[in-house]
Scaffold this active site. Structure first.
Site, PDB file in Angstrom:
ATOM      1  N   ALA A 134       0.828  -1.214   0.000  1.00  0.00           N
ATOM      2  CA  ALA A 134       0.000   0.000   0.000  1.00  0.00           C
ATOM      3  C   ALA A 134       0.862   1.263   0.000  1.00  0.00           C
ATOM      4  O   ALA A 134       0.611   2.199  -0.763  1.00  0.00           O
ATOM      5  CB  ALA A 134      -0.903  -0.013   1.225  1.00  0.00           C
ATOM      6  N   ARG A 150       9.569  -8.461  -4.076  1.00  0.00           N
ATOM      7  CA  ARG A 150      10.039  -9.871  -4.106  1.00  0.00           C
ATOM      8  C   ARG A 150       9.108 -10.714  -4.969  1.00  0.00           C
ATOM      9  O   ARG A 150       9.468 -11.783  -5.413  1.00  0.00           O
ATOM     10  CB  ARG A 150      10.128 -10.427  -2.689  1.00  0.00           C
ATOM     11  CG  ARG A 150       8.780 -10.457  -2.000  1.00  0.00           C
ATOM     12  CD  ARG A 150       8.818 -10.977  -0.602  1.00  0.00           C
ATOM     13  NE  ARG A 150       7.576 -10.617   0.066  1.00  0.00           N
ATOM     14  CZ  ARG A 150       7.133 -11.157   1.167  1.00  0.00           C
ATOM     15  NH1 ARG A 150       7.829 -12.099   1.748  1.00  0.00           N
ATOM     16  NH2 ARG A 150       6.006 -10.770   1.709  1.00  0.00           N
ATOM     17  N   GLY A 177       5.114  10.131   8.907  1.00  0.00           N
ATOM     18  CA  GLY A 177       4.128  11.158   9.224  1.00  0.00           C
ATOM     19  C   GLY A 177       2.728  10.568   9.190  1.00  0.00           C
ATOM     20  O   GLY A 177       2.554   9.366   8.984  1.00  0.00           O
ATOM     21  N   ALA A 190      -2.237   5.640   3.525  1.00  0.00           N
ATOM     22  CA  ALA A 190      -2.012   5.530   2.081  1.00  0.00           C
ATOM     23  C   ALA A 190      -3.320   5.686   1.291  1.00  0.00           C
ATOM     24  O   ALA A 190      -3.338   6.350   0.248  1.00  0.00           O
ATOM     25  CB  ALA A 190      -1.348   4.195   1.775  1.00  0.00           C
ATOM     26  N   LYS A 217       3.459   4.737  17.668  1.00  0.00           N
ATOM     27  CA  LYS A 217       2.017   5.041  17.573  1.00  0.00           C
ATOM     28  C   LYS A 217       1.223   3.854  17.030  1.00  0.00           C
ATOM     29  O   LYS A 217       0.013   3.766  17.239  1.00  0.00           O
ATOM     30  CB  LYS A 217       1.749   6.323  16.783  1.00  0.00           C
ATOM     31  CG  LYS A 217       2.122   6.290  15.297  1.00  0.00           C
ATOM     32  CD  LYS A 217       1.136   5.600  14.393  1.00  0.00           C
ATOM     33  CE  LYS A 217       1.758   5.241  13.071  1.00  0.00           C
ATOM     34  NZ  LYS A 217       0.893   4.498  12.160  1.00  0.00           N
TER      35      LYS A 217
HETATM   36  N1  LIG Z   1      -0.035   1.780   4.371  1.00  0.00           N
HETATM   37  C1  LIG Z   1       0.167   2.955   4.940  1.00  0.00           C
HETATM   38  O1  LIG Z   1      -0.752   3.776   5.025  1.00  0.00           O
HETATM   39  C2  LIG Z   1       1.516   3.295   5.475  1.00  0.00           C
HETATM   40  C3  LIG Z   1       2.447   2.326   5.784  1.00  0.00           C
HETATM   41  N2  LIG Z   1       3.657   2.667   6.322  1.00  0.00           N
HETATM   42  C4  LIG Z   1       4.645   1.648   6.679  1.00  0.00           C
HETATM   43  O2  LIG Z   1       5.215   1.139   5.475  1.00  0.00           O
HETATM   44  C5  LIG Z   1       5.553  -0.241   5.646  1.00  0.00           C
HETATM   45  C6  LIG Z   1       4.877  -1.043   4.540  1.00  0.00           C
HETATM   46  O3  LIG Z   1       3.484  -0.895   4.724  1.00  0.00           O
HETATM   47  P1  LIG Z   1       2.427  -1.306   3.608  1.00  0.00           P
HETATM   48  O4  LIG Z   1       2.938  -1.004   2.242  1.00  0.00           O
HETATM   49  O5  LIG Z   1       1.168  -0.707   4.006  1.00  0.00           O
HETATM   50  O6  LIG Z   1       2.384  -2.885   3.815  1.00  0.00           O
HETATM   51  P2  LIG Z   1       1.954  -3.997   2.776  1.00  0.00           P
HETATM   52  O7  LIG Z   1       1.672  -5.219   3.568  1.00  0.00           O
HETATM   53  O8  LIG Z   1       0.888  -3.472   1.884  1.00  0.00           O
HETATM   54  O9  LIG Z   1       3.282  -4.233   1.893  1.00  0.00           O
HETATM   55  C7  LIG Z   1       4.470  -4.722   2.468  1.00  0.00           C
HETATM   56  C8  LIG Z   1       5.533  -4.861   1.391  1.00  0.00           C
HETATM   57  O10 LIG Z   1       6.720  -5.410   1.994  1.00  0.00           O
HETATM   58  C9  LIG Z   1       7.140  -6.535   1.224  1.00  0.00           C
HETATM   59  N3  LIG Z   1       7.816  -7.533   2.062  1.00  0.00           N
HETATM   60  C10 LIG Z   1       7.374  -8.059   3.225  1.00  0.00           C
HETATM   61  N4  LIG Z   1       8.249  -8.997   3.654  1.00  0.00           N
HETATM   62  C11 LIG Z   1       9.262  -9.038   2.758  1.00  0.00           C
HETATM   63  C12 LIG Z   1      10.451  -9.817   2.649  1.00  0.00           C
HETATM   64  N5  LIG Z   1      10.754 -10.735   3.553  1.00  0.00           N
HETATM   65  N6  LIG Z   1      11.264  -9.584   1.596  1.00  0.00           N
HETATM   66  C13 LIG Z   1      10.948  -8.660   0.662  1.00  0.00           C
HETATM   67  N7  LIG Z   1       9.824  -7.905   0.694  1.00  0.00           N
HETATM   68  C14 LIG Z   1       8.997  -8.102   1.748  1.00  0.00           C
HETATM   69  C15 LIG Z   1       5.850  -7.107   0.645  1.00  0.00           C
HETATM   70  O11 LIG Z   1       6.106  -7.946  -0.464  1.00  0.00           O
HETATM   71  C16 LIG Z   1       5.113  -5.822   0.261  1.00  0.00           C
HETATM   72  O12 LIG Z   1       5.605  -5.335  -0.969  1.00  0.00           O
HETATM   73  C17 LIG Z   1       5.101  -0.625   7.054  1.00  0.00           C
HETATM   74  O13 LIG Z   1       6.199  -0.543   7.923  1.00  0.00           O
HETATM   75  C18 LIG Z   1       4.061   0.442   7.404  1.00  0.00           C
HETATM   76  O14 LIG Z   1       3.971   0.656   8.792  1.00  0.00           O
HETATM   77  C19 LIG Z   1       4.004   3.959   6.499  1.00  0.00           C
HETATM   78  C20 LIG Z   1       3.133   4.966   6.184  1.00  0.00           C
HETATM   79  C21 LIG Z   1       1.820   4.712   5.658  1.00  0.00           C
HETATM   80  O1  LIG Z   2       1.301   4.568   9.348  1.00  0.00           O
HETATM   81  C1  LIG Z   2       0.194   4.755   8.932  1.00  0.00           C
HETATM   82  C2  LIG Z   2      -0.406   6.097   8.842  1.00  0.00           C
HETATM   83  O2  LIG Z   2       0.527   7.099   9.059  1.00  0.00           O
HETATM   84  C3  LIG Z   2      -0.649   3.593   8.519  1.00  0.00           C
HETATM   85  O3  LIG Z   2      -1.276   3.098   9.645  1.00  0.00           O
HETATM   86  P1  LIG Z   2      -1.684   1.543   9.709  1.00  0.00           P
HETATM   87  O4  LIG Z   2      -0.415   0.774   9.450  1.00  0.00           O
HETATM   88  O5  LIG Z   2      -2.236   1.353  11.073  1.00  0.00           O
HETATM   89  O6  LIG Z   2      -2.693   1.311   8.626  1.00  0.00           O
END
Ligand SMILES: NC(=O)C1=CN([C@@H]2O[C@H](COP(=O)(O)OP(=O)(O)OC[C@H]3O[C@@H](n4cnc5c(N)ncnc54)[C@H](O)[C@@H]3O)[C@@H](O)[C@H]2O)C=CC1
Ligand SMILES: O=C(CO)COP(=O)(O)O
Length: 317
Positions: free
Chosen positions: A17, A38, A114, A118, A169
């Site tokens: 995301a 990956r 921040g 997403a 948080k």
């Molecule tokens: N979704 C959001 O609104 C926001 C997310 N974040 C942070 O960004 C990070 C990613 O979040 P999302 O994209 O939402 O999660 P997601 O679950 O949608 O995507 C995670 C990504 O990491 C990859 N991944 C996981 N394990 C892996 C491994 N062993 N090797 C290679 N790639 C691997 C997955 O393939 C995927 O592309 C998290 O730490 C989250 O807290 C930060 C700000 C906003």
């Molecule tokens: O980090 C985030 C917003 O800033 C996304 O929050 P969640 O991982 O709880 O969906």
């Protein structure tokens, strides 16, 4: 090094995301974007070739693995590395940017964190964020790269505090989800969030962050966003558990990363090691482990010994 006036070549690691959302923002600014996952067939070496900037939007569990791969491949020292992950490495307690720094000690590392749900940004709604680095020029390059009329980017010189705000948080959002799932009302939620900010600041300061950082966008700001939106996966975890759902069922329904679930116990272990008082994170870890029912965890927090509302948080000598 890319020039501010030219489109930059940016590689995003992780196509979840957040990675996809950052891709949208960068493409709107006319940058050349490559996304690596990956799950794609494209090798990492090809994806990072000629990149001016590498942004890690991996979930925490992927960071040490991909950082080691990038270390083995090697990247030019002028390539900027941006860490957008919100988590803590189990066992070593390192933050994602610390892992990137270890793997790539010659590259400038910038933390991006921040109030950035997403789904809202993908829907075109305005948002603000923080880019933090000990290398202020590097943070400013990333600010120029990402800032737009709908995504306002602030620089900050406290990468650790900026990163810990986003990480801690997530645990608090689970607690607030529990509070709402149990219908405990607005007073309880307000008390929980306010005391949580003190807890986050206390932990962050003990670990070396600046207290003021937790009052900014990456601390209080992200806590408000995550604790007040059903778009937050961490909030949904707490809400679901309080409604009697099993953790596995809630996570299956969410279908993507809720970092607080993995971070809570790591944080409690770290707090135990360093003698830091972290009652809210401890309660969340107990609920997640199935050692305490949500209502019982609230009771435990409410029956702690009465104390003074100490708000001034001292940095350790
Ligand atoms: N979704 C959001 O609104 C926001 C997310 N974040 C942070 O960004 C990070 C990613 O979040 P999302 O994209 O939402 O999660 P997601 O679950 O949608 O995507 C995670 C990504 O990491 C990859 N991944 C996981 N394990 C892996 C491994 N062993 N090797 C290679 N790639 C691997 C997955 O393939 C995927 O592309 C998290 O730490 C989250 O807290 C930060 C700000 C906003
Ligand atoms: O980090 C985030 C917003 O800033 C996304 O929050 P969640 O991982 O709880 O969906």
């Amino acid at each position: 090094m890319f020039s501010d006036s030219l489109p930059a070549r940016v590689t995003i690691l992780g196509a979840g995301a957040w990675g996809c959302c950052l891709e949208t923002l960068l493409r709107e600014q006319q940058h050349q974007v490559t996304v690596w996952s990956r799950r794609y067939h494209r090798p990492l070496a090809a994806a990072i070739q000629n990149a001016d900037v590498v942004i890690s939007a991996l979930s925490m569990q992927g960071v040490p693995i991909v950082a080691a791969q990038l270390k083995a491949l090697g990247i030019p020292p002028q390539t900027l590395v941006v860490s957008a992950t919100k988590g803590l490495n189990p066992g070593s307690y390192e933050t994602p940017s610390q892992l990137w720094h270890q793997a790539l000690p010659n590259n400038p590392i910038v933390v991006l964190s921040g109030p950035n749900l997403a789904a809202e940004i993908e829907a075109g709604l305005p948002a603000a964020t923080v880019v933090a680095s000990e290398d202020l020029a590097a943070a400013q390059r990333i600010q120029t790269l990402l800032n737009s009329e709908r995504f306002r980017v602030y620089t900050n010189g406290d990468p650790l505090g900026t990163e810990l705000g986003g990480t801690l948080k997530n645990i608090i959002a689970i607690a607030v989800g529990v509070c709402d799932g149990l219908n405990l009302g607005t007073n309880a939620k307000s008390a929980l969030m306010t005391r949580a900010l003190v807890e986050m600041t206390r932990i962050g300061v003990q670990l070396g962050a600046q207290p003021q950082t937790f009052w900014g966008l990456s601390g209080l700001g992200d806590m408000i966003a995550t604790c007040s939106s059903a778009l937050s996966r961490n909030y949904r975890v707490g809400y679901g558990l309080a409604q009697g759902q099993a953790l596995g069922a809630v996570l299956a329904e969410i279908g993507s990363t809720a970092e607080g679930v993995n971070t809570a116990q790591v944080l409690v272990d770290l707090a135990g090691r360093d003698g830091i008082d972290a009652p809210i994170a401890t309660a969340v870890a107990q609920i997640l482990a199935g050692h305490m029912a949500p209502a019982q965890a609230i009771e435990t927090l409410m029956s702690r010994l009465p104390r003074a509302e100490v708000l001034e948080i001292q940095r350790p000598c």
